[in-house]
Scaffold this motif. Structure first.
Motif, PDB file in Angstrom:
ATOM      1  N   ARG A 157      19.865  25.959  12.683  1.00 44.30           N
ATOM      2  CA  ARG A 157      20.375  25.492  13.995  1.00 44.30           C
ATOM      3  C   ARG A 157      20.258  24.170  14.379  1.00 44.30           C
ATOM      4  O   ARG A 157      18.997  23.606  13.949  1.00 44.30           O
ATOM      5  CB  ARG A 157      19.739  26.507  15.031  1.00 44.30           C
ATOM      6  CG  ARG A 157      20.310  26.391  16.462  1.00 44.30           C
ATOM      7  CD  ARG A 157      20.258  27.601  17.230  1.00 44.30           C
ATOM      8  NE  ARG A 157      21.122  27.613  18.278  1.00 44.30           N
ATOM      9  CZ  ARG A 157      21.536  28.363  19.067  1.00 44.30           C
ATOM     10  NH1 ARG A 157      20.892  29.599  18.900  1.00 44.30           N
ATOM     11  NH2 ARG A 157      22.306  28.371  20.150  1.00 44.30           N
ATOM     12  N   ASP A 160      23.673  23.283  19.871  1.00 39.23           N
ATOM     13  CA  ASP A 160      24.682  24.098  20.094  1.00 39.23           C
ATOM     14  C   ASP A 160      25.446  24.505  18.739  1.00 39.23           C
ATOM     15  O   ASP A 160      26.508  25.033  19.058  1.00 39.23           O
ATOM     16  CB  ASP A 160      25.626  23.636  21.148  1.00 39.23           C
ATOM     17  CG  ASP A 160      24.941  23.906  22.489  1.00 39.23           C
ATOM     18  OD1 ASP A 160      23.784  24.585  22.585  1.00 39.23           O
ATOM     19  OD2 ASP A 160      25.595  23.524  23.436  1.00 39.23           O
ATOM     20  N   GLU A 161      24.923  23.792  17.517  1.00 42.75           N
ATOM     21  CA  GLU A 161      25.654  24.038  16.330  1.00 42.75           C
ATOM     22  C   GLU A 161      24.754  24.619  15.448  1.00 42.75           C
ATOM     23  O   GLU A 161      23.328  24.565  15.504  1.00 42.75           O
ATOM     24  CB  GLU A 161      26.049  22.672  15.835  1.00 42.75           C
ATOM     25  CG  GLU A 161      27.139  22.065  16.826  1.00 42.75           C
ATOM     26  CD  GLU A 161      27.890  20.890  16.431  1.00 42.75           C
ATOM     27  OE1 GLU A 161      29.033  20.758  16.640  1.00 42.75           O
ATOM     28  OE2 GLU A 161      27.115  19.796  15.735  1.00 42.75           O
ATOM     29  N   TRP A 162      25.387  24.985  14.142  1.00 48.52           N
ATOM     30  CA  TRP A 162      24.822  25.390  13.004  1.00 48.52           C
ATOM     31  C   TRP A 162      25.120  24.459  11.794  1.00 48.52           C
ATOM     32  O   TRP A 162      26.069  24.153  11.923  1.00 48.52           O
ATOM     33  CB  TRP A 162      25.133  26.967  12.795  1.00 48.52           C
ATOM     34  CG  TRP A 162      24.549  27.819  13.623  1.00 48.52           C
ATOM     35  CD1 TRP A 162      25.090  28.249  14.706  1.00 48.52           C
ATOM     36  CD2 TRP A 162      23.210  28.636  13.796  1.00 48.52           C
ATOM     37  NE1 TRP A 162      24.099  29.188  15.548  1.00 48.52           N
ATOM     38  CE2 TRP A 162      23.136  29.245  14.744  1.00 48.52           C
ATOM     39  CE3 TRP A 162      22.125  28.619  12.765  1.00 48.52           C
ATOM     40  CZ2 TRP A 162      21.930  30.018  15.066  1.00 48.52           C
ATOM     41  CZ3 TRP A 162      21.059  29.256  13.221  1.00 48.52           C
ATOM     42  CH2 TRP A 162      20.915  30.048  14.230  1.00 48.52           C
ATOM     43  N   THR A 186      19.832  32.590   8.139  1.00 53.05           N
ATOM     44  CA  THR A 186      19.505  31.878   9.275  1.00 53.05           C
ATOM     45  C   THR A 186      17.778  31.923   9.389  1.00 53.05           C
ATOM     46  O   THR A 186      17.111  31.156  10.019  1.00 53.05           O
ATOM     47  CB  THR A 186      19.960  32.328  10.470  1.00 53.05           C
ATOM     48  OG1 THR A 186      19.917  33.700  10.812  1.00 53.05           O
ATOM     49  CG2 THR A 186      21.285  31.728  10.864  1.00 53.05           C
ATOM     50  N   SER A 197      22.992  35.919   9.700  1.00 54.69           N
ATOM     51  CA  SER A 197      23.742  35.657  10.841  1.00 54.69           C
ATOM     52  C   SER A 197      25.101  35.681  10.261  1.00 54.69           C
ATOM     53  O   SER A 197      25.512  35.143   9.157  1.00 54.69           O
ATOM     54  CB  SER A 197      23.355  34.405  11.491  1.00 54.69           C
ATOM     55  OG  SER A 197      21.909  34.756  11.992  1.00 54.69           O
ATOM     56  N   PHE A 199      29.117  34.182  10.948  1.00 57.43           N
ATOM     57  CA  PHE A 199      30.023  33.146  11.618  1.00 57.43           C
ATOM     58  C   PHE A 199      31.493  33.074  11.309  1.00 57.43           C
ATOM     59  O   PHE A 199      31.901  33.593  10.135  1.00 57.43           O
ATOM     60  CB  PHE A 199      29.512  31.593  11.555  1.00 57.43           C
ATOM     61  CG  PHE A 199      28.170  31.594  11.778  1.00 57.43           C
ATOM     62  CD1 PHE A 199      27.482  31.091  12.704  1.00 57.43           C
ATOM     63  CD2 PHE A 199      26.736  31.695  10.585  1.00 57.43           C
ATOM     64  CE1 PHE A 199      26.031  30.975  13.050  1.00 57.43           C
ATOM     65  CE2 PHE A 199      25.523  31.694  10.857  1.00 57.43           C
ATOM     66  CZ  PHE A 199      25.400  31.193  11.834  1.00 57.43           C
ATOM     67  N   ASP A 234      27.883  27.124  17.770  1.00 58.33           N
ATOM     68  CA  ASP A 234      27.251  28.726  18.302  1.00 58.33           C
ATOM     69  C   ASP A 234      28.093  29.595  18.823  1.00 58.33           C
ATOM     70  O   ASP A 234      28.047  30.952  18.510  1.00 58.33           O
ATOM     71  CB  ASP A 234      25.827  28.219  18.858  1.00 58.33           C
ATOM     72  CG  ASP A 234      25.201  29.421  19.006  1.00 58.33           C
ATOM     73  OD1 ASP A 234      24.773  30.144  18.064  1.00 58.33           O
ATOM     74  OD2 ASP A 234      24.879  30.013  20.121  1.00 58.33           O
ATOM     75  N   ARG A 237      29.527  32.217  16.527  1.00 57.40           N
ATOM     76  CA  ARG A 237      28.587  33.303  15.803  1.00 57.40           C
ATOM     77  C   ARG A 237      29.099  34.867  16.381  1.00 57.40           C
ATOM     78  O   ARG A 237      29.332  34.802  17.494  1.00 57.40           O
ATOM     79  CB  ARG A 237      27.225  32.969  16.079  1.00 57.40           C
ATOM     80  CG  ARG A 237      26.212  33.881  15.599  1.00 57.40           C
ATOM     81  CD  ARG A 237      24.724  33.361  16.052  1.00 57.40           C
ATOM     82  NE  ARG A 237      24.616  32.816  17.232  1.00 57.40           N
ATOM     83  CZ  ARG A 237      24.215  33.485  18.380  1.00 57.40           C
ATOM     84  NH1 ARG A 237      24.319  34.895  18.315  1.00 57.40           N
ATOM     85  NH2 ARG A 237      23.879  32.725  19.353  1.00 57.40           N
ATOM     86  N   VAL A 241      21.669  36.237  16.527  1.00 56.09           N
ATOM     87  CA  VAL A 241      21.117  35.737  15.371  1.00 56.09           C
ATOM     88  C   VAL A 241      20.167  36.819  14.634  1.00 56.09           C
ATOM     89  O   VAL A 241      19.491  37.393  15.328  1.00 56.09           O
ATOM     90  CB  VAL A 241      19.997  34.427  16.003  1.00 56.09           C
ATOM     91  CG1 VAL A 241      19.472  33.926  14.594  1.00 56.09           C
ATOM     92  CG2 VAL A 241      21.104  33.342  16.638  1.00 56.09           C
TER      93      VAL A 241
END
Ligand SMILES: Cc1cc2nc3c(=O)[nH]c(=O)nc-3n(C[C@H](O)[C@H](O)[C@H](O)COP(=O)(O)OP(=O)(O)OC[C@H]3O[C@@H](n4cnc5c(N)ncnc54)[C@H](O)[C@@H]3O)c2cc1C
Length: 417
Positions: A157, A160-162, A186, A197, A199, A234, A237, A241
């Motif tokens: 993480r 607001d992003e992965w 994750t 997780s 996506f 995020d 997703r 999580v």
């Protein structure tokens, strides 16, 4: 004869059938349905060549017939499983071209429907149903296939992003996909199932590298996919999580149904043609006089009927509101092994002609290709050994296979890569 349609009257289904038939009459190229009714293959071939495949798939999707069980607002027809099955039968009867986006329609769609926000559904489902965006499934890795929960691709993480790094393999259609279903780790400190997780990843994002792999049929349909610092918002997703395994289970259950052809006339096709084609070929070249081959042909016919009945039962279960369950593993297992037997039979009926053929001998080429392609059936979507494990444990209630690593933190488990 068992009546599987007891929830919905036959007259309602007949009405639906006539609605779909009228729609096809209005929208298929003129003369198409008459060519099928008359068995005029040459005319059908000519009409197929004149048809724009992409435009047709879009039209079928917009009408809701490509994904009949989806809600109307997302390009479906809002039908239940039994009604959808009847729609599928009409489309099959008239050999209606359909999208090859099997992973998108059969797996991504149902997963997004169950786990996605309204925004994700509205953005992704209509173009998917209309064949405008192809999807792939990014689960398997070089060290994690049957035991996919042990996978290593990481998502870390960052606001607001992965940020994703790792490698996937065997990714069907990745080379032409717009989006993929990505399962990533994750939290490496949790046991393997708990640290995942799920996506939606943009396959054109910076850092995604796709390399096609050549198969023994000469096709390049499966790929290796590498992720280097790939960023995913995020909002893309699915599930919480750490809930990736539950979301992946939805995809896998639907994969088994999609691959087993649940609800279809599965088992009736070989090498792209109907089962009857093998019989015709056997009669033509004298293989029919071989009683051992005739015996195998009869067994294949019986097996095909058994698959069809099992699929009907599964469709009935789903109609009563149950999610696809372990019965998907029954049809996946049976269909995969049945298709391999059928393809071997087709090759045996053709004799030497299936080993060496002239360039213009299209049926021989299709038979050989079908035989080679079928070897993957007992591997893709979960191997037959794994299907037998699932059936033993979840259907027959046999003791579970020992899993010594189940409760260990993932980063404490020994692995080869
Ligand atoms: C044509 C094709 C397309 C595919 N498309 C995709 C795709 O689009 N996306 C994707 O994510 N994956 C895809 N896959 C990957 C597929 O899901 C895996 O190949 C499959 O799950 C098996 O994993 P593996 O190849 O790593 O074999 P392994 O898991 O290494 O298995 C090797 C052998 O050991 C056996 N085995 C393993 N564990 C057990 C056990 N517990 N009990 C008994 N026997 C066991 C297996 O049955 C097999 O015979 C595809 C595969 C193929 C062949």
């Amino acid at each position: 004869m068992v009546n599987y349609d007891y929830h919905m009257g036959e007259s309602d289904l007949a009405e639906l059938e006539s609605k779909v038939t009228s729609w096809l009459e209005e929208n298929l190229p003129s003369g198409w349905m008459q060519a099928i009714d008359k068995g005029d293959k040459a005319k059908l071939y000519e009409l197929r060549l004149s048809q724009n495949y992409e435009e047709w798939c879009e039209k079928l999707g917009k009408a809701g017939w490509a994904t009949p069980t989806w809600p109307v607002e997302y390009s479906g027809a809002g039908l239940d499983q039994i009604q959808a099955k009847r729609v599928g039968e009409v489309l099959s009867r008239y050999k209606v071209p359909r999208s090859f986006n099997i992973i998108g329609i059969g797996m991504a769609g149902p997963t997004i429907l169950q786990w996605g926000s309204h925004e994700l559904k509205a953005r992704y489902l209509p173009p998917l149903a209309q064949h405008k965006e192809i999807w792939c499934q990014l689960f398997s890795e070089p060290g994690s296939g049957s035991d996919v929960a042990s996978l290593s691709t990481s998502a870390v993480r960052d606001g607001d992003e992965w940020v994703v790094n790792g490698q996937k393999v065997w990714t069907t259609l990745a080379h032409i996909s717009a989006f993929g279903l990505l399962l990533a780790r994750t939290d490496p400190n949790l046991p393997k199932h708990a640290g995942l997780s799920y996506f939606i990843v943009d396959m054109n994002a910076s850092g995604v590298l796709v390399r096609p792999l050549k198969q023994m049929t000469s096709d390049k349909i499966v790929n290796e996919v590498f992720f280097s610092e790939v960023r995913i918002a995020d909002s893309h997703r699915l599930g919480d999580v750490g809930q990736g395994w539950q979301v992946a289970t939805t995809t896998l259950m639907n994969e088994r149904s999609a691959l087993s052809g649940a609800g279809s006339e599965s088992g009736a096709n070989v090498g792209g043609g109907p089962y009857e084609a093998i019989i015709a070929s056997a009669r033509q070249n004298g293989a029919w006089d071989n009683s051992a081959l005739r015996d195998r042909l009869m067994q294949a016919l019986i097996d095909g009927r058994v698959i069809k009945m099992t699929n009907l039962r599964a469709a009935q279960n789903r109609k009563s509101g149950k999610p696809p369950g372990p019965e998907g593993s029954i049809t996946k297992l049976f269909q995969a092994e049945y298709n391999q037997r059928l393809q071997s039979l087709a090759v045996d009926v053709m004799g030497m002609n299936a080993s060496a053929w002239s360039e213009e001998d299209e049926p021989a080429s299709a038979t050989a290709r079908g035989f080679l392609r079928s070897r993957a059936n007992t591997i893709e979507g979960g191997t037959s050994e794994i299907m037998r494990n699932i059936l033993g444990e979840r259907v027959l209630g046999l003791p579970r296979e020992p899993q010594v690593d189940k409760d260990l933190a993932w980063n404490q488990i020994r692995r080869s890569s």
